[in-house]
Design a protein around this motif. Structure first.
Motif, PDB file in Angstrom:
ATOM      1  N   UNK A   1     -21.595 -38.905  27.560  1.00 15.57           N
ATOM      2  CA  UNK A   1     -22.956 -39.347  27.275  1.00 15.57           C
ATOM      3  C   UNK A   1     -23.835 -38.130  26.971  1.00 15.57           C
ATOM      4  N   UNK A   2     -24.592 -38.146  25.859  1.00 16.13           N
ATOM      5  CA  UNK A   2     -25.426 -36.987  25.527  1.00 16.13           C
ATOM      6  C   UNK A   2     -26.367 -36.640  26.676  1.00 16.13           C
ATOM      7  N   UNK A   3     -26.587 -35.331  26.844  1.00 15.42           N
ATOM      8  CA  UNK A   3     -27.530 -34.873  27.861  1.00 15.42           C
ATOM      9  C   UNK A   3     -26.936 -34.798  29.247  1.00 15.42           C
ATOM     10  N   UNK A   4     -25.686 -35.293  29.408  1.00 18.78           N
ATOM     11  CA  UNK A   4     -25.133 -35.371  30.760  1.00 18.78           C
ATOM     12  C   UNK A   4     -24.274 -34.161  31.099  1.00 18.78           C
ATOM     13  N   UNK A   5     -23.793 -33.466  30.076  1.00 22.85           N
ATOM     14  CA  UNK A   5     -22.792 -32.427  30.328  1.00 22.85           C
ATOM     15  C   UNK A   5     -23.302 -31.038  29.976  1.00 22.85           C
ATOM     16  N   UNK A   6     -23.192 -30.110  30.944  1.00 21.01           N
ATOM     17  CA  UNK A   6     -23.611 -28.730  30.689  1.00 21.01           C
ATOM     18  C   UNK A   6     -22.805 -28.097  29.548  1.00 21.01           C
ATOM     19  N   UNK A   7     -21.447 -28.221  29.554  1.00 20.19           N
ATOM     20  CA  UNK A   7     -20.699 -27.591  28.457  1.00 20.19           C
ATOM     21  C   UNK A   7     -21.148 -28.070  27.084  1.00 20.19           C
ATOM     22  N   UNK A   8     -21.509 -29.355  26.993  1.00 19.52           N
ATOM     23  CA  UNK A   8     -21.964 -29.854  25.695  1.00 19.52           C
ATOM     24  C   UNK A   8     -23.284 -29.207  25.289  1.00 19.52           C
ATOM     25  N   UNK A   9     -24.160 -29.050  26.277  1.00 17.37           N
ATOM     26  CA  UNK A   9     -25.445 -28.413  25.969  1.00 17.37           C
ATOM     27  C   UNK A   9     -25.215 -26.945  25.559  1.00 17.37           C
ATOM     28  N   UNK A  10     -24.305 -26.274  26.258  1.00 17.39           N
ATOM     29  CA  UNK A  10     -24.049 -24.872  25.933  1.00 17.39           C
ATOM     30  C   UNK A  10     -23.399 -24.728  24.561  1.00 17.39           C
ATOM     31  N   UNK A  11     -22.515 -25.662  24.216  1.00 18.47           N
ATOM     32  CA  UNK A  11     -21.905 -25.610  22.876  1.00 18.47           C
ATOM     33  C   UNK A  11     -23.018 -25.701  21.825  1.00 18.47           C
ATOM     34  N   UNK A  12     -23.961 -26.615  22.075  1.00 22.04           N
ATOM     35  CA  UNK A  12     -25.077 -26.806  21.152  1.00 22.04           C
ATOM     36  C   UNK A  12     -25.907 -25.518  21.046  1.00 22.04           C
ATOM     37  N   UNK A  13     -26.159 -24.856  22.200  1.00 23.45           N
ATOM     38  CA  UNK A  13     -26.902 -23.596  22.165  1.00 23.45           C
ATOM     39  C   UNK A  13     -26.126 -22.532  21.378  1.00 23.45           C
ATOM     40  N   UNK A  14     -24.808 -22.520  21.560  1.00 23.84           N
ATOM     41  CA  UNK A  14     -23.967 -21.558  20.833  1.00 23.84           C
ATOM     42  C   UNK A  14     -24.032 -21.792  19.327  1.00 23.84           C
ATOM     43  N   UNK A  15     -24.106 -23.057  18.923  1.00 21.54           N
ATOM     44  CA  UNK A  15     -24.222 -23.383  17.493  1.00 21.54           C
ATOM     45  C   UNK A  15     -25.560 -22.870  16.958  1.00 21.54           C
ATOM     46  N   UNK A  16     -26.642 -23.139  17.698  1.00 22.25           N
ATOM     47  CA  UNK A  16     -27.973 -22.683  17.256  1.00 22.25           C
ATOM     48  C   UNK A  16     -28.018 -21.149  17.220  1.00 22.25           C
ATOM     49  N   UNK A  17     -27.428 -20.503  18.249  1.00 24.20           N
ATOM     50  CA  UNK A  17     -27.372 -19.033  18.278  1.00 24.20           C
ATOM     51  C   UNK A  17     -26.649 -18.482  17.057  1.00 24.20           C
ATOM     52  N   UNK A  18     -25.522 -19.117  16.714  1.00 24.80           N
ATOM     53  CA  UNK A  18     -24.749 -18.637  15.557  1.00 24.80           C
ATOM     54  C   UNK A  18     -25.471 -18.912  14.236  1.00 24.80           C
ATOM     55  N   UNK A  19     -26.232 -19.999  14.179  1.00 27.61           N
ATOM     56  CA  UNK A  19     -27.023 -20.259  12.960  1.00 27.61           C
ATOM     57  C   UNK A  19     -28.069 -19.159  12.780  1.00 27.61           C
ATOM     58  N   UNK A  20     -28.708 -18.747  13.889  1.00 28.43           N
ATOM     59  CA  UNK A  20     -29.707 -17.670  13.807  1.00 28.43           C
ATOM     60  C   UNK A  20     -29.036 -16.350  13.427  1.00 28.43           C
TER      61      UNK A  20
END
Length: 431
Positions: free
Chosen positions: A393-412
């Motif tokens: 479920x979105x928003x429920x998992x820390x690893x999922x949130x961190x993966x998303x942050x890693x994607x945004x970091x790599x886009x920058x």
């Protein structure tokens, strides 16, 4: 330890998280293809803000200074990424000359330098420290809080090379952002690799150029995912010829701030966001959280008091502010023990190697957190068994949130590589 997000568990960010997780193979392939065409910065860190309705980078640093905030568990990842980076640049490298900031009495910063020595040492290099500080004329030892010490040495410059006494490096790594200008000793080094290149320093670099390049990346990525690029991209404008002390250029800042606030209002209306928009006015060059202010109404700029004018006039190394970027404010809705938190993602070459939360109890959701009183809590990126879990479920998992942050970091980071290509003085221009 994961900050809780004080926003509803439905809404644009969770849809974005779901879309990113479902598109993981396509995203990773897209990054691979981009890195075939573009060179990542040698290392970088990205400040990310999660508003619950928007997730965007607000700053990208090409001379990251917080490696000491990464946990020991993150080090193997950093060492592997450092090996990959060095292999691409100078596979036969034996010696690495690391040049830190001049204000080297700051023990937190020195611990960062020690961590860099550790990472590149473990990657198989002899690392020594050279200083741009002319007052250091012989090897000087600096004690660190953990009982260890660092030795700073004076630089030796020959016609084409830079090194230390009895130390000739193939690669020179700057951990000094050149806010005070480009030192003569670093110019004209044609036989050695200087990383990052001189035009990555604040003597040349501008945040507005970075966010222009990032906008291009965000549009490409949004097209891949079939989404609105605004969800990951902070809008901005810029003004040159600004002097906060005598009020020169203030009408430019005011009109851009007003126009940007209007654009944000329209976006908020489109998404049903019940927030009061704000913009951040900050120096177009420079770091250290200096020369920054939050503006909620363009009229406020009329009534800046002397303290605010002084604060906006000078940044690191006493450099005067004459150019500013006006950036869409992205509030942060992450909390750790009731203190505002924002993730900072650390990368070496094209790999995410770790990160931490910058936490500040004295600051609000719409303020800059990079200021005295901030503390740092490591992100759980390092736990390799914490791979993203598609299907949760979105928003429920820390690893999922961190993966998303890693994607945004790599886009920058990809934005930074576009930016460095565009500003490279040695690049060939084809008419």
């Amino acid at each position: 330890m994961v900050p809780h997000l004080i926003t509803a568990l439905n809404g644009p960010i969770n849809e974005l998280e779901q879309r990113i997780l479902e598109s993981m193979p396509a995203i990773e392939r897209w990054f691979r293809l981009e890195w075939m065409e573009h060179t990542p910065p040698f290392y970088s860190s990205v400040d990310v803000r999660n508003a619950g309705f928007k997730l965007a980078p607000v700053d990208t640093n090409l001379y990251p200074g917080g490696f000491n905030n990464l946990t020991p568990e993150m080090l193997p990842l950093a060492v592997q990424a450092a090996m990959a980076a060095i292999e691409k640049i100078c596979p036969e490298a034996k010696n690495l000359l690391l040049i830190p900031e001049k204000h080297t009495r700051n023990t937190f910063y020195l611990m960062n330098v020690q961590r860099l020595v550790q990472i590149f040492g473990a990657a198989g290099l002899n690392v020594r420290l050279g200083t741009l500080d002319d007052s250091i004329t012989e090897p000087t030892r600096l004690a660190l809080p953990d009982g260890s010490e660092l030795t700073l040495e004076p630089l030796l410059r020959s016609k084409r090379r830079l090194g230390l006494k009895d130390f000739d490096p193939c690669t020179i790594l700057l951990n000094n952002d050149l806010s005070a200008g480009i030192p003569k000793v670093l110019e004209g080094l044609h036989e050695q690799y200087l990383l990052p290149p001189l035009h990555a320093g604040w003597a040349v670099r501008r945040k507005s150029q970075h966010f222009q390049a990032y906008e291009e990346v965000a549009k490409k990525f949004a097209k891949l995912l079939g989404m609105d690029p605004w969800l990951i991209n902070p809008m901005f404008a810029k003004c040159g010829k600004v002097n906060f002390q005598d009020g020169t250029g203030q009408e430019c800042v005011q009109s851009h701030a007003d126009a940007l606030l209007g654009k944000i209002r329209r976006k908020y209306k489109e998404y049903g966001i019940q927030e009061k928009p704000f913009v951040i006015v900050k120096a177009d060059a420079g770091t250290y959280g200096m020369g920054i202010m939050t503006v909620r109404d363009a009229k406020d700029l009329d009534e800046l008091n002397r303290k605010a004018r002084n604060k906006m006039s000078v940044i690191k190394d006493g450099q005067e502010v004459s150019e500013v970027i006006i950036q869409e404010g992205v509030p942060t809705y992450e909390r750790m023990n009731d203190a505002v938190a924002e993730p900072v993602v650390y990368m070496i070459d094209r790999y995410v190697v770790g990160g931490f939360y910058r936490v500040h109890a004295e600051r609000g959701i719409d303020e800059n957190l990079n200021s005295p009183g901030a503390s740092f809590v490591p992100l759980a990126f390092a736990e390799s068994h914490h791979l993203p879990r598609p299907g949760e479920k979105p928003g429920a998992s820390a690893p999922n949130r961190f993966y998303m942050y890693g994607v945004i970091g790599r886009l920058a980071m990809l934005g930074a590589s576009y930016e460095l290509e565009a500003t490279d003085p040695d690049a060939e221009v084809y008419e």
